[in-house]
Design a protein around this motif. Structure first.
Motif, short mmCIF file in Angstrom:
data_model
loop_
_atom_site.label_atom_id
_atom_site.label_comp_id
_atom_site.label_asym_id
_atom_site.label_seq_id
_atom_site.Cartn_x
_atom_site.Cartn_y
_atom_site.Cartn_z
N THR A 25 -1.07 -17.22 -74.55
CA THR A 25 -0.95 -17.42 -73.58
C THR A 25 -1.50 -16.31 -72.41
OG1 THR A 25 1.30 -16.71 -73.25
CG2 THR A 25 0.94 -19.21 -73.78
N PHE A 26 -1.94 -15.46 -72.96
CA PHE A 26 -2.30 -14.09 -72.23
C PHE A 26 -3.33 -14.54 -71.24
CE2 PHE A 26 -5.54 -10.77 -71.30
CZ PHE A 26 -4.65 -9.76 -71.04
N LEU A 27 -4.19 -15.51 -71.21
CA LEU A 27 -5.14 -15.70 -70.16
C LEU A 27 -4.47 -16.62 -69.05
CD1 LEU A 27 -8.13 -16.03 -68.94
CD2 LEU A 27 -8.27 -18.07 -70.20
N ASN A 28 -3.60 -17.49 -69.63
CA ASN A 28 -2.85 -18.10 -68.42
C ASN A 28 -1.90 -17.33 -67.74
OD1 ASN A 28 -3.38 -19.96 -70.87
ND2 ASN A 28 -3.08 -21.44 -69.25
N THR A 29 -1.34 -16.13 -68.35
CA THR A 29 -0.40 -15.41 -67.60
C THR A 29 -0.98 -14.30 -66.67
OG1 THR A 29 1.10 -15.40 -69.72
CG2 THR A 29 1.35 -13.52 -67.91
N MET A 30 -2.33 -14.07 -67.08
CA MET A 30 -3.17 -13.24 -66.12
C MET A 30 -3.64 -14.02 -64.90
SD MET A 30 -3.28 -10.23 -67.30
CE MET A 30 -1.53 -10.45 -67.56
N VAL A 31 -4.11 -15.22 -65.15
CA VAL A 31 -4.57 -16.16 -64.19
C VAL A 31 -3.37 -16.35 -63.18
CG1 VAL A 31 -5.32 -18.46 -63.56
CG2 VAL A 31 -6.58 -17.07 -65.30
N MET A 32 -2.32 -16.92 -63.64
CA MET A 32 -1.03 -17.13 -62.72
C MET A 32 -0.69 -15.86 -62.33
SD MET A 32 2.69 -18.38 -63.99
CE MET A 32 3.26 -16.74 -64.70
N TYR A 33 -0.57 -14.72 -62.48
CA TYR A 33 -0.16 -13.31 -61.79
C TYR A 33 -1.21 -13.03 -60.87
CZ TYR A 33 4.24 -13.15 -64.53
OH TYR A 33 5.53 -13.30 -64.86
N PHE A 34 -2.62 -13.08 -61.09
CA PHE A 34 -3.67 -12.95 -60.29
C PHE A 34 -3.53 -13.71 -59.04
CE2 PHE A 34 -7.85 -13.30 -58.86
CZ PHE A 34 -8.15 -12.04 -58.43
N ALA A 35 -3.23 -15.14 -59.19
CA ALA A 35 -3.38 -15.96 -58.20
C ALA A 35 -2.06 -15.90 -57.39
CB ALA A 35 -3.24 -17.43 -58.84
N ASP A 36 -0.94 -15.49 -57.84
CA ASP A 36 0.18 -15.31 -57.19
C ASP A 36 -0.03 -14.04 -56.39
OD1 ASP A 36 1.36 -17.45 -58.34
OD2 ASP A 36 2.58 -16.16 -59.73
N LEU A 37 -0.69 -13.15 -56.93
CA LEU A 37 -0.89 -11.83 -55.94
C LEU A 37 -1.89 -12.05 -54.96
CD1 LEU A 37 -0.22 -8.75 -55.80
CD2 LEU A 37 -2.41 -8.41 -57.15
N LEU A 38 -2.94 -12.81 -55.30
CA LEU A 38 -3.99 -13.08 -54.23
C LEU A 38 -3.47 -14.26 -53.18
CD1 LEU A 38 -6.91 -12.37 -53.25
CD2 LEU A 38 -7.58 -14.29 -54.77
N LEU A 39 -2.81 -15.29 -53.62
CA LEU A 39 -2.49 -16.21 -52.72
C LEU A 39 -1.50 -16.37 -52.13
CD1 LEU A 39 -4.60 -19.14 -54.75
CD2 LEU A 39 -5.49 -17.84 -52.72
N ALA A 40 -0.37 -15.68 -52.49
CA ALA A 40 1.06 -15.31 -52.24
C ALA A 40 1.35 -14.16 -51.42
CB ALA A 40 2.00 -15.97 -53.03
N GLY A 41 0.80 -13.22 -52.54
CA GLY A 41 1.25 -11.64 -51.99
C GLY A 41 0.41 -11.33 -50.72
N ALA A 42 -0.94 -11.74 -50.63
CA ALA A 42 -1.73 -11.37 -49.36
C ALA A 42 -1.11 -12.03 -48.04
CB ALA A 42 -2.86 -11.75 -49.77
#
Length: 322
Positions: free
Chosen positions: A192-209
């Motif tokens: 699940t490494f790729l899924n975890t990276m995609v999820m946290y990157f999306a959260d950082l970009l689309l929620a954190g920003a």
């Protein structure tokens, strides 16, 4: 349990908030009440804004869009939960699982972007009042809404496609009342490494920003405008215009952030499911009450709207009399 091919799985089991039979009627009644309040409350906001020409401004345009998204957001999870309780079945098909997760991520993303757009709208209204109608013209408002939808669709599609590559065990029991992405990744039997990276990157970009943008807009409003107002009445007016929006942002972000932080701890599945109720059900339910009770324009229109409905009854009855 032996890992199975993801294409061979036909169903999952949603365990819900509790597996105790005596609690199911209470949970059903509580969630049915909250769902009906969410739908009718947000529909009332939409009808109120559409029926009053004085409310056809960018702020209320975004509010009506937010109300519509809140109805869709809650409808992706609660009806399925109520159906499972009523039919005494915890099953959700593989196609249903993918569909629910896709639309949940989609509407959550649009919700986040609309809250950010509303923060920008209030920033322009308070800090640049003379140029407000020029900056927030109909074309710009439409473009902001369109970009919100496009970004959310792309993110939801990406997250769903990455889940398709996962393999699950032959019997998957989800300790939740809906198919949350984080829970599904934790239950996968494959890497699940790729899924975890995609999820946290999306959260950082689309929620954190967007959150950083909201906080920045409020800091600029306080420093450049509100602190420069000398009268107490002026300060109260400036703060009250933003209080409703800030309340919704705080509820949504604090509860959703708490869910993701708690999911990192051991034995946190049940507490995460309970905390998810706050941002998936409670926040959309409270939106109409917060905006209508703290906003003089919507309160005045609601009172006029309800008064017309009350008066209409006797008039219709009088017309029916011989």
């Amino acid at each position: 349990m032996d890992p199975g091919n993801n294409t061979g799985i036909s169903k999952f089991h949603l365990l819900g908030l509790s597996e105790e039979p005596e609690l199911q009627p209470l949970i059903f009644g509580l969630f049915l009440s909250m769902y009906l309040l969410t739908v009718f409350g947000n529909l009332l906001i939409i009808l109120t804004i559409s029926s009053d020409s004085h409310l056809h401004t960018p702020m209320y345009l975004f509010l009506s869009k937010l109300s519509f998204i809140d109805i869709c957001f809650t409808s992706t999870t609660v009806p399925k939960m109520l159906w499972n309780i009523q039919t005494h079945s915890k099953v959700i098909t593989y196609a249903g699982f993918l569909s629910q997760m896709y639309f949940f991520i989609l509407f959550a993303g649009v919700d986040i972007f609309l809250l950010t757009v509303m923060a920008y709208d209030r920033f322009v209204a308070i800090c640049h009042p003379l140029h407000y109608m020029v900056i927030m013209n109909p074309q710009v408002c439409g473009l902001l809404v369109l970009v919100s939808w496009i970004m959310s669709i792309l993110n939801s599609l990406l997250q769903t496609l990455t889940v398709l590559r996962l393999s699950f065990c032959t019997e998957v029991k989800i300790p939740h009342f809906f198919c949350e992405l984080n829970q599904m990744i934790q239950l996968a039997c494959s890497d699940t490494f790729l899924n975890t990276m995609v999820m946290y990157f999306a959260d950082l970009l689309l929620a954190g920003a967007p959150l950083a943008g909201v906080l920045y807009s409020y800091s600029k409003r306080v420093s450049s405008t509100i602190c420069g107002i000398s009268s107490a009445q002026g300060k109260y007016t400036a703060f009250s215009t933003c209080a409703s929006h800030l309340s919704i942002v705080s509820l949504f972000y604090c509860t959703s952030l708490g869910v993701y932080l708690s999911s990192a701890g051991p034995q946190s599945s049940h507490s995460s499911a309970v905390a998810s109720v706050m941002y998936t059900v409670v926040t959309p339910m409270l939106n109409p009450f917060i905006y209508s009770l703290r906003n003089k324009d919507t309160k005045r229109t609601l009172m006029r709207f309800s008064g017309m409905a009350v008066l209409k009854g006797p008039i219709v009855q009088g017309l029916k009399c011989p």
